[in-house]
Design a protein around this motif. Structure first.
Motif: not given
Ligand SMILES: Cc1ncc(COP(=O)(O)O)c(C=O)c1O
Length: 441
Positions: A63-64, A68, A208, A350, A356, A358-359, A373, A388-389, A391
């Motif tokens: 992810y990410g 992005r 966000t 979440p 997009n 994130l958590f 984290r 890391p996300s 996404v």
């Protein structure tokens, strides 16, 4: 899902060599070793779709996606084929290429609110170009920056607002004026406290939180009233939130906007676009058009432009954006369910738009925790997910989402125990760090 017996020996050894040769051990701080747990893939070898493989041969759902930059998926067929075909034709010439014209026309169909566009290689250069135009157009120095948006450029005008401000002339400090997202009063105050001094207002039109009704329209109106240039940074929102970016999503037109990230599916391309009268200050056609605007050797090398056109074709002909939302919604729903099942609804949940996603990772006291984290990343990595996300990309299929939720389930079992017993017995190595803190807020 059980944690696999992954080892990272090759990857860690290569990562150490890289750190000896390259400051920060990466070409983007956010990819660096201090951002990840010790037990993680320090070096990746290759990717396909939403999967990547590290130097030890471990496979992950990722992810990410290159911070992005990759919206369609790694090594995405139509993009790779278009670039491969272009390589036979040469990639950088003494005069502009036909590809530059075609890509500009294509991009301006994509972002119809802009009259002109100039391409460059990274987002920071594009946003800095926007500020330069705004300063030249208004004859003012200050810039109003939304403090709720974490990053606009690696150039001095923005980094001067952070704790990583070494090497920046003191004359650059104090030129940024903060305002808050969804708080028109804070922008009004910025204008009142600095009359006729703010050249530009920089924000992401959405990140966000959704804009409250009237906020973006109000920002537009304040900029008009005070003679400032409105810049929407569409680095994330373009090619992710809406086919026409946040300006298309909310119907508010900025004076200038900047795109990058996913626009060429990972190839190095960004864009500064906007109103003709501003853009033409960098045009060198009239006396006074004296802004040296985005002029670099590699600015228009053709593979990235070809990649962007191929990417735009896929976005326009296939339901890419819908897919990003749909899979993001599945992830958000799944994360909420799994988290609740472990009694962790208040700790891991979440955040943000599904496209997009994130958590949050909260510690025993309920506040954000780098230790937790890092533990969460360590445990999802050991179960085959590099997140890391959350996404996602057009290549994240249903099975990949299921694998991800399985890994999260296993990781949260460890998380819950660590909340009881203390994180130290579970986290291997040091917690990850943030790249910088904001000074101006
Ligand atoms: C909103 C936003 N603007 C600008 C940038 C800078 O882009 P680049 O890293 O391509 O210079 C980033 C990068 O993370 C970003 O997220």
């Amino acid at each position: 899902m059980q944690a696999g017996m992954r080892h990272f020996d090759t990857s860690v050894a290569l990562g150490k060599r890289l750190r000896d040769l390259v400051p920060g051990g990466a070409h983007t701080y956010a990819k660096g070793p201090d951002q990840y747990p010790e037990r993680s893939p320090a070096i990746l070898e290759r990717g396909r779709g939403c999967r990547v493989w590290d130097a030890d041969g471990n496979e992950y759902v990722e992810y990410g996606m290159g911070l992005r930059a990759v919206g369609l998926g790694h090594a995405y067929g139509p993009v790779v084929e278009a670039v491969r075909a272009s390589l036979e034709l040469g990639n950088n010439f003494t005069r502009p290429s036909r590809t530059e014209l075609e890509c500009a026309e294509r991009f301006l169909q994509f972002v119809p609110t802009a009259d002109m566009v100039k391409f460059t290689k990274d987002g920071s250069t594009a946003t800095s170009g926007a500020l330069k135009l705004a300063r030249r157009a208004t004859g003012r120095d200050l810039v109003a920056i939304c403090v709720d948006h974490p990053f606009f450029s690696y150039d001095d005008w923005f980094i001067a607002t952070t704790t990583a401000d070494g090497g920046i002339p003191s004359s650059e400090l104090g030129r940024a004026v903060p305002f808050s997202y969804n708080d028109l009063g804070s922008l009004e105050q910025a204008f009142d406290e600095h009359p006729d001094a703010i050249a530009a207002v920089f924000l992401e039109a959405v990140r966000t939180d959704a804009p409250v009704p009237g906020f973006l329209e109000g920002v537009r109106e304040l900029c008009d009233r005070h003679g400032a240039v409105l810049v929407f940074d569409e680095m994330l929102t373009g090619f992710r939130y809406h086919l026409r970016g946040a300006q298309g999503m909310y119907g508010v037109t900025p004076d200038l906007s900047t795109f990058g990230k996913a626009m060429a599916n990972g190839f190095s391309l960004s864009a500064l676009a906007g109103r003709r009268e501003l853009m033409e200050l960098g045009g060198r056609q009239r006396p006074g058009d004296d802004v040296f605007l985005l002029s670099t050797t590699h600015g228009a090398e053709t593979p990235s432009l070809v990649a962007a056109m191929a990417t735009m074709n896929v976005y326009e002909s296939e339901p890419v954006i819908e897919h990003l939302y749909r899979q993001g919604e599945r992830l958000a729903r799944g994360l909420r369910e799994v988290s609740a099942a472990h009694g962790l609804s208040e700790h891991v949940f979440p955040v943000g738009f599904p496209c997009n996603l994130l958590f949050a990772t909260r510690g025993p006291e309920g506040g954000p925790s780098q230790e937790f984290r890092t533990l969460f990343l360590q445990e999802t990595i050991s179960r085959g997910v590099l997140m890391p996300s959350l996404v996602d990309s057009y290549s994240h299929g249903d099975a990949d989402i299921d694998v991800t939720l399985g890994a999260i389930d296993g990781a949260l079992a460890v998380y819950a125990r660590a909340l009881e017993d203390g994180v130290d017995g579970y986290l291997v190595g040091a917690p990850s760090r943030t790249v910088f803190e904001r000074r101006v807020h």
